[in-house]
Design an enzyme around this catalytic site. Sequence first.
Site, PDB file in Angstrom:
ATOM      1  N   GLY A   1       0.836  -1.196   0.000  1.00 57.52           N
ATOM      2  CA  GLY A   1       0.000   0.000   0.000  1.00 57.52           C
ATOM      3  C   GLY A   1       0.866   1.240   0.000  1.00 57.52           C
ATOM      4  O   GLY A   1       1.996   1.230  -0.492  1.00 57.52           O
ATOM      5  N   CYS A   2       0.354   2.294   0.565  1.00 56.58           N
ATOM      6  CA  CYS A   2       1.065   3.569   0.606  1.00 56.58           C
ATOM      7  C   CYS A   2       2.368   3.432   1.399  1.00 56.58           C
ATOM      8  O   CYS A   2       2.373   2.905   2.505  1.00 56.58           O
ATOM      9  CB  CYS A   2       0.168   4.621   1.246  1.00 56.58           C
ATOM     10  SG  CYS A   2       0.973   6.211   1.471  1.00 56.58           S
ATOM     11  N   PHE A   3       3.441   3.939   0.836  1.00 61.99           N
ATOM     12  CA  PHE A   3       4.730   3.798   1.533  1.00 61.99           C
ATOM     13  C   PHE A   3       4.806   4.618   2.804  1.00 61.99           C
ATOM     14  O   PHE A   3       5.621   4.336   3.667  1.00 61.99           O
ATOM     15  CB  PHE A   3       5.932   4.041   0.625  1.00 61.99           C
ATOM     16  CG  PHE A   3       5.930   5.244  -0.273  1.00 61.99           C
ATOM     17  CD1 PHE A   3       5.412   6.468   0.096  1.00 61.99           C
ATOM     18  CD2 PHE A   3       6.491   5.128  -1.533  1.00 61.99           C
ATOM     19  CE1 PHE A   3       5.443   7.565  -0.741  1.00 61.99           C
ATOM     20  CE2 PHE A   3       6.545   6.216  -2.401  1.00 61.99           C
ATOM     21  CZ  PHE A   3       6.011   7.435  -1.999  1.00 61.99           C
ATOM     22  N   TRP A   4       3.972   5.627   2.959  1.00 61.09           N
ATOM     23  CA  TRP A   4       3.975   6.392   4.217  1.00 61.09           C
ATOM     24  C   TRP A   4       3.651   5.476   5.401  1.00 61.09           C
ATOM     25  O   TRP A   4       4.224   5.610   6.475  1.00 61.09           O
ATOM     26  CB  TRP A   4       2.972   7.525   4.183  1.00 61.09           C
ATOM     27  CG  TRP A   4       3.228   8.596   3.165  1.00 61.09           C
ATOM     28  CD1 TRP A   4       4.384   8.839   2.466  1.00 61.09           C
ATOM     29  CD2 TRP A   4       2.302   9.580   2.742  1.00 61.09           C
ATOM     30  NE1 TRP A   4       4.226   9.904   1.641  1.00 61.09           N
ATOM     31  CE2 TRP A   4       2.956  10.396   1.781  1.00 61.09           C
ATOM     32  CE3 TRP A   4       0.989   9.868   3.065  1.00 61.09           C
ATOM     33  CZ2 TRP A   4       2.332  11.468   1.158  1.00 61.09           C
ATOM     34  CZ3 TRP A   4       0.364  10.934   2.441  1.00 61.09           C
ATOM     35  CH2 TRP A   4       1.026  11.725   1.510  1.00 61.09           C
ATOM     36  N   CYS A   5       2.699   4.557   5.197  1.00 62.64           N
ATOM     37  CA  CYS A   5       2.301   3.638   6.269  1.00 62.64           C
ATOM     38  C   CYS A   5       3.428   2.674   6.613  1.00 62.64           C
ATOM     39  O   CYS A   5       3.751   2.481   7.791  1.00 62.64           O
ATOM     40  CB  CYS A   5       1.071   2.843   5.855  1.00 62.64           C
ATOM     41  SG  CYS A   5      -0.430   3.825   5.675  1.00 62.64           S
TER      42      CYS A   5
END
Length: 180
Positions: free
Chosen positions: A11-15
């Site tokens: 998913g989103c790399f921020w997570c």
Amino acid sequence: MAIREAYLGGGCFWCLDAAYRQIDGVVDVISGYANGHVENPSYKEVCTDTTGHAEVVKVLYDDTKVSYRDLLEFFYAIHDPTTLNCQGADYGSQYRSTILYQNDEERRIAEEVTAEVQKLFDRKIVTKIEPLKNFYPAEDYHQNYYTKNPRQGYCRMVVAPKIHKAREFLDKKRGTPSFP
């Protein structure tokens, strides 16, 4: 001490970036784009879902403190590996669940952990286990995004709950040799 690298997309790399920073033995996390056909893509290009890249993190870790297997078990605990090309409200092949191995040993471990974890899910795990072909660091503003932007809406609604889930997983693992 040997510093090793693991490349993971969920998913989103921020997570993933924020979650992996919770692990003792993780030295650094670099958000980036992997396994696409465009050299050094921008975030804007990757978001078109036409470059073939996945949003991933490059996890640098001290293998005397945490193992590759531990990182993969954590990976499966903090995202849904049964949804194809999406995590939550994020849709597109750039959000695919993927483990990018660098050698046969990593591939073997990834396949073993995936088979073990599959027993915990009712639905089939769709995580792609594939060789790392390329990796390009994301733009500077994406690096350690949650720490820099904890009050941003996406961080409060999506990243913060993932960090909470990550901490719960790590608390359960305490007392094992890999997670002191």
